[in-house]
Design an enzyme around this catalytic site. Structure first.
Site, PDB file in Angstrom:
ATOM      1  N   ASP A  58      57.635 -57.272  12.571  1.00 26.95           N
ATOM      2  CA  ASP A  58      57.368 -58.244  13.632  1.00 26.95           C
ATOM      3  C   ASP A  58      56.136 -59.031  13.226  1.00 26.95           C
ATOM      4  OD1 ASP A  58      57.298 -59.631  16.137  1.00 26.95           O
ATOM      5  OD2 ASP A  58      58.193 -57.898  17.119  1.00 26.95           O
TER       6      ASP A  58
ATOM      7  N   GLY B  57      55.248 -60.196   9.613  1.00 23.35           N
ATOM      8  CA  GLY B  57      55.876 -61.376   9.037  1.00 23.35           C
ATOM      9  C   GLY B  57      56.594 -62.184  10.092  1.00 23.35           C
ATOM     10  N   ASP B  58      57.481 -63.054   9.634  1.00 19.80           N
ATOM     11  CA  ASP B  58      58.201 -63.977  10.516  1.00 19.80           C
ATOM     12  C   ASP B  58      59.683 -63.882  10.196  1.00 19.80           C
ATOM     13  OD1 ASP B  58      59.277 -66.063  11.951  1.00 19.80           O
ATOM     14  OD2 ASP B  58      58.037 -67.628  11.042  1.00 19.80           O
ATOM     15  N   PHE B  59      60.502 -63.448  11.161  1.00 16.35           N
ATOM     16  CA  PHE B  59      61.923 -63.280  10.855  1.00 16.35           C
ATOM     17  C   PHE B  59      62.661 -64.611  10.689  1.00 16.35           C
ATOM     18  CE2 PHE B  59      62.280 -62.093  15.629  1.00 16.35           C
ATOM     19  CZ  PHE B  59      62.435 -63.404  16.033  1.00 16.35           C
TER      20      PHE B  59
ATOM     21  N   HIS C  28      68.972 -63.018  22.461  1.00 12.55           N
ATOM     22  CA  HIS C  28      68.994 -63.703  23.762  1.00 12.55           C
ATOM     23  C   HIS C  28      67.784 -64.603  23.978  1.00 12.55           C
ATOM     24  CE1 HIS C  28      66.762 -60.363  26.295  1.00 12.55           C
ATOM     25  NE2 HIS C  28      66.021 -60.813  25.296  1.00 12.55           N
ATOM     26  N   ASP C  29      66.785 -64.497  23.116  1.00 10.68           N
ATOM     27  CA  ASP C  29      65.582 -65.323  23.253  1.00 10.68           C
ATOM     28  C   ASP C  29      65.745 -66.726  22.682  1.00 10.68           C
ATOM     29  OD1 ASP C  29      64.049 -63.392  24.517  1.00 10.68           O
ATOM     30  OD2 ASP C  29      63.170 -62.634  22.663  1.00 10.68           O
TER      31      ASP C  29
ATOM     32  N   GLU D 224      72.002 -55.834  23.116  1.00  8.61           N
ATOM     33  CA  GLU D 224      71.873 -56.891  24.117  1.00  8.61           C
ATOM     34  C   GLU D 224      72.743 -56.551  25.322  1.00  8.61           C
ATOM     35  OE1 GLU D 224      69.993 -59.565  24.078  1.00  8.61           O
ATOM     36  OE2 GLU D 224      69.594 -60.134  21.987  1.00  8.61           O
TER      37      GLU D 224
ATOM     38  N   GLU E 109      71.788 -65.211  27.658  1.00 13.09           N
ATOM     39  CA  GLU E 109      72.646 -64.052  27.496  1.00 13.09           C
ATOM     40  C   GLU E 109      74.046 -64.556  27.146  1.00 13.09           C
ATOM     41  OE1 GLU E 109      71.178 -61.273  27.480  1.00 13.09           O
ATOM     42  OE2 GLU E 109      69.409 -61.511  28.762  1.00 13.09           O
TER      43      GLU E 109
END
Length: 336
Positions: A200, A226-228, A246-247, A274, A301
């Site tokens: 993350d 890090g950055d996904f 869902h974000d 989810e 969603e």
């Protein structure tokens, strides 16, 4: 139901926001922790919490009427079974989530729901001039409250996920966007032959070592910042995405999924945790969560078919969807 009864019931539902905010304030003040060992008066609790005695009494008596606390004839307050979930040391504490949803910046975004419905755009960005993740990065005190809420929610669903799915076949499990590691720590504790990678943003995983140590799995978990949206560590047998897709909108999610595809072994599995939207007139919890996605982070969603379509665009085929509880399903996908 006659029209008079319907009107009273609808007004009761409209006014539920007052209960929510009152619970949130009680959580922020730690009231449940102060009375977990016995009864206290509002005056005593005001002294402990730095609040106004009469105003605090009015809050507590309202929450007692709602079943959160119990008010005795002598004005002393104690916990009910429902209020016990506000204890910070409760097995499934609701206090971190309650504290988070009452934050003014979050409530302000919900106040702009009409804007989202009229425009289809994100209410949070309209209210604050920036996205929710950028806002929290600039307000670390809010990021801490949010991270605690996410960790508590992860612990709340971990048992359901572990009961629904067998992780023992995976030598290396990477939790992508896994916060402070609450879910991964539970999985590793239940699967002593597996190793973990927690991935993350650096400021998010900064406190993850403590979480892993508390579960006795620190030696089996690498914590990576890090950055996904850029790249992921490679060579995991299973990649976890819990409450990540869902974000975001579809375009961003496809980028995340393609990075996951690059990072996993050829015979690996992607496990998406989810809520899966129910048919019409069912599943209110997930459908109101969907409104929250519209208002706050700007995602949504999805139905089972929408997940299948999205994952296919990211290089995956859905193999199975396992319902683990009212708030969570396990979507198992394989790379194609």
């Amino acid at each position: 139901m006659d029209t008079r009864t319907a009107a009273f019931e609808l007004i009761r539902m409209v006014n539920e926001y007052r209960v929510s905010q009152a619970i949130s304030v009680a959580a922020m003040l730690g009231i449940a922790d102060h009375i977990k060992d016995g009864k206290r008066s509002a005056v005593d609790l005001a002294s402990l919490t730095g609040t106004h005695p009469r105003a605090l009494y009015r809050l507590l008596r309202a929450l007692a009427a709602a079943g959160i606390f119990h008010e005795a004839e002598d004005g002393q307050f104690s916990l009910t079974p429902l209020g016990g979930a506000l204890r910070s040391d409760a097995e499934h504490s609701a206090a971190p989530w309650a504290a988070f949803v009452g934050r003014p910046y979050y409530r302000q975004a919900w106040s702009d729901l009409l804007y989202s419905i009229q425009s289809g755009r994100n209410a949070f960005r309209h209210a604050h001039g920036k996205g929710v993740w950028e806002y929290r990065a600039e307000h670390p005190e809010e990021s801490v409250i949010f991270d605690l809420a996410m960790a508590a929610n992860s612990r709340g669903v971990a048992a359901a996920i572990l009961a629904a799915y067998d992780f023992s076949r995976f030598p290396v499990i990477m939790d992508v966007g896994g916060g402070q590691g609450a879910l991964l720590a539970e999985i590793l504790a239940a699967n002593p032959r597996s190793r973990g990678i927690l991935f993350d943003q650096p400021h998010v995983v900064a406190a993850a070592g403590r979480v892993m140590a508390e579960k006795g799995v620190a030696e089996r978990c690498d914590i990576v910042g890090g950055d996904f949206l850029a790249a992921l560590p490679s060579a995991a047998d299973a990649l976890l995405l819990k409450w990540i897709l869902h974000d975001w909108d579809d375009e961003t999610n496809i980028s995340i999924l393609k990075n996951c595809r690059k990072a996993m072994r050829a015979d690996g599995k992607l496990l998406v945790f989810e809520a899966v939207l129910a048919p019409p007139n069912e599943g209110a919890t997930a459908k109101f969560a969907d409104l929250n996605m519209l208002v706050a982070p700007g995602g949504e969603e999805r139905t089972a078919e929408e997940f299948r379509s999205l994952l296919a665009k990211g290089g995956f085929e859905v193999a199975d969807i396992i319902e683990a509880g009212p708030r969570i399903s396990v979507i198992e996908a394989r790379p194609v």
